[in-house]
Design a protein around this motif. Structure first.
Motif, mmCIF file in Angstrom:
data_model
loop_
_atom_site.group_PDB
_atom_site.id
_atom_site.type_symbol
_atom_site.label_atom_id
_atom_site.label_comp_id
_atom_site.label_asym_id
_atom_site.label_seq_id
_atom_site.Cartn_x
_atom_site.Cartn_y
_atom_site.Cartn_z
ATOM 1 N N UNK A 81 0.849 -1.191 0.000
ATOM 2 C CA UNK A 81 0.000 0.000 0.000
ATOM 3 C C UNK A 81 0.885 1.241 0.000
ATOM 4 N N UNK A 82 0.536 2.233 -0.810
ATOM 5 C CA UNK A 82 1.333 3.465 -0.851
ATOM 6 C C UNK A 82 1.114 4.285 0.417
ATOM 7 N N UNK A 83 2.092 5.079 0.767
ATOM 8 C CA UNK A 83 2.066 5.833 2.025
ATOM 9 C C UNK A 83 1.391 7.191 1.841
ATOM 10 N N UNK A 84 0.178 7.173 1.338
ATOM 11 C CA UNK A 84 -0.540 8.435 1.151
ATOM 12 C C UNK A 84 -1.157 8.923 2.455
ATOM 13 N N UNK A 85 -1.332 8.052 3.432
ATOM 14 C CA UNK A 85 -1.900 8.423 4.729
ATOM 15 C C UNK A 85 -0.775 8.665 5.730
ATOM 16 N N UNK A 86 -0.988 9.622 6.615
ATOM 17 C CA UNK A 86 0.013 9.955 7.626
ATOM 18 C C UNK A 86 0.401 8.736 8.461
ATOM 19 N N UNK A 87 -0.555 7.916 8.821
ATOM 20 C CA UNK A 87 -0.262 6.740 9.628
ATOM 21 C C UNK A 87 0.725 5.813 8.912
ATOM 22 N N UNK A 88 0.557 5.639 7.607
ATOM 23 C CA UNK A 88 1.459 4.763 6.866
ATOM 24 C C UNK A 88 2.844 5.379 6.714
ATOM 25 N N UNK A 89 2.926 6.703 6.672
ATOM 26 C CA UNK A 89 4.240 7.354 6.624
ATOM 27 C C UNK A 89 5.002 7.093 7.921
ATOM 28 N N UNK A 90 4.290 7.138 9.029
ATOM 29 C CA UNK A 90 4.931 6.854 10.311
ATOM 30 C C UNK A 90 5.337 5.385 10.415
ATOM 31 N N UNK A 91 4.517 4.504 9.844
ATOM 32 C CA UNK A 91 4.872 3.083 9.828
ATOM 33 C C UNK A 91 6.121 2.866 8.971
ATOM 34 N N UNK B 212 10.303 15.669 2.988
ATOM 35 C CA UNK B 212 8.974 15.083 2.981
ATOM 36 C C UNK B 212 7.882 16.001 2.471
ATOM 37 N N UNK B 213 8.074 17.311 2.563
ATOM 38 C CA UNK B 213 7.044 18.246 2.104
ATOM 39 C C UNK B 213 6.832 18.149 0.598
ATOM 40 N N UNK B 214 7.854 17.731 -0.141
ATOM 41 C CA UNK B 214 7.701 17.617 -1.595
ATOM 42 C C UNK B 214 7.828 16.170 -2.077
ATOM 43 N N UNK B 215 7.896 15.216 -1.164
ATOM 44 C CA UNK B 215 8.023 13.809 -1.561
ATOM 45 C C UNK B 215 6.750 13.315 -2.243
ATOM 46 N N UNK B 216 6.913 12.411 -3.202
ATOM 47 C CA UNK B 216 5.779 11.733 -3.831
ATOM 48 C C UNK B 216 5.481 10.488 -3.001
ATOM 49 N N UNK C 192 4.495 0.432 1.855
ATOM 50 C CA UNK C 192 4.669 -0.490 2.971
ATOM 51 C C UNK C 192 4.153 -1.849 2.525
ATOM 52 N N UNK C 193 4.915 -2.892 2.832
ATOM 53 C CA UNK C 193 4.494 -4.260 2.512
ATOM 54 C C UNK C 193 3.999 -4.955 3.768
#
Length: 305
Positions: free
Chosen positions: A162-172, A201-205, A211-212
């Motif tokens: 799943x792509x890290x489009x959600x803040x929770x997944x970015x932290x994971x 991170x402000x300009x990261x895609x 995350x796998x």
């Protein structure tokens, strides 16, 4: 000489691309990378950056940063050929600043690291004469891509990305990287906020960072990529937790990156790998068709403070 400012980003980028052309045969530095370094909250440009001029021409650039809060200090040093006195003066200033920085951290010595192409514009004999030595080599590997040869792969049974489009997944993703990369050479622990600054991170895609999740294990791996280099797409991290290794997950993440960027029309992709990495990463990448583009050495200087 003077410190750098954010307004110098274009001139610094032009210098780095001039160095790139001499070392690897192509201009490979994007101005966004330079700006990210200069605007980093920990940069302290007034004390930790240097511009070297020959008349009005920018011929050298140095940057120092401290991620460890201890003895480990990192520096960048770029100088055009034919500027040895200026290059040595820049080394002297950076080495002295590294020692002062380590002392302020409470360390008794500064362990300074510098990354240089294996055929650099830097005078290596002069560098050795100052006490520097090589301690590690990284290979930059690359591979051609095509939509025909690199379709999106089917995941192994029980694996979902799943792509890290959600803040929770970015932290994971950050937490997984911190755990999986701990034993890697030169790893420095970073908080989530620091990591965001490190990767701009402000300009990261974030749609190109995944995350796998592995059935029965949970979130177990991260694939971090970006597409802001002119020459090729780039894989910054493939990190798999110990408990999920030897299940083909690393290879799947690699092929996923191939398929993703081939579908976007990129014709080449690259990554950097520690040649002494005990996880077998170098062999994995070579088995998937990646080959040497160029190599980079880590140079080390130890200074008592």
């Amino acid at each position: 000489m003077r410190p750098a400012t954010l307004d110098d980003a274009a001139a610094i980028c032009a210098l780095l691309n001039e160095v790139d052309l001499l070392e690897i045969g192509r201009a490979d530095t994007e101005i966004a990378e330079v700006r990210a370094d200069l605007k980093h909250p920990e940069a302290d440009l007034e004390r930790n950056s240097w511009l070297l001029f020959d008349g009005d021409r920018l011929v050298g650039y140095g940057l120092l940063w401290d991620e460890s809060g201890g003895e480990r200090i990192d520096v960048d040093h770029y100088v055009l050929p034919g500027q040895l006195p200026g290059a040595l003066h820049l080394f002297e200033l950076m080495e002295d600043r590294a020692a002062r920085r380590a002392a302020a951290n409470g360390a008794t010595r500064a362990v300074v690291h510098l990354h240089l192409n294996t055929t650099p514009t830097t005078d290596l004999d002069a560098l050795r004469g100052r006490g520097w030595r090589t301690v590690r080599r990284y290979n930059v590997l690359a591979r051609d891509l095509s939509a025909t040869a690199d379709p999106p792969p089917q995941p192994p049974p029980g694996v979902t990305l799943r792509p890290c489009v959600a803040e929770q997944d970015r932290r994971i993703a950050h937490a997984l990287l911190q755990e999986a990369m701990t034993e890697h050479f030169d790893f420095q622990p970073r908080t989530y906020a620091q990591w965001l600054d490190d990767i701009d991170g402000a300009r990261a895609d974030w749609s190109a960072i995944w995350v796998a999740e592995v059935e029965g294990i949970g979130d177990s791996a991260v694939l971090r990529t970006h597409d802001d280099r002119a020459s090729m797409a780039w894989i910054s991290n493939i990190a798999v937790l110990d408990k999920a290794r030897r299940q083909g997950l690393g290879g799947h993440l690699l092929r996923h990156a191939f398929g993703h960027y081939a579908a976007r029309g990129r014709d080449r992709i690259g990554l950097g790998v520690d040649t002494d990495n005990s996880s077998g990463a170098l062999g994995l990448y070579e088995r998937h068709g990646m080959s040497l583009d160029h190599a980079v050495d880590t140079w080390e200087l130890i200074r008592q403070v």
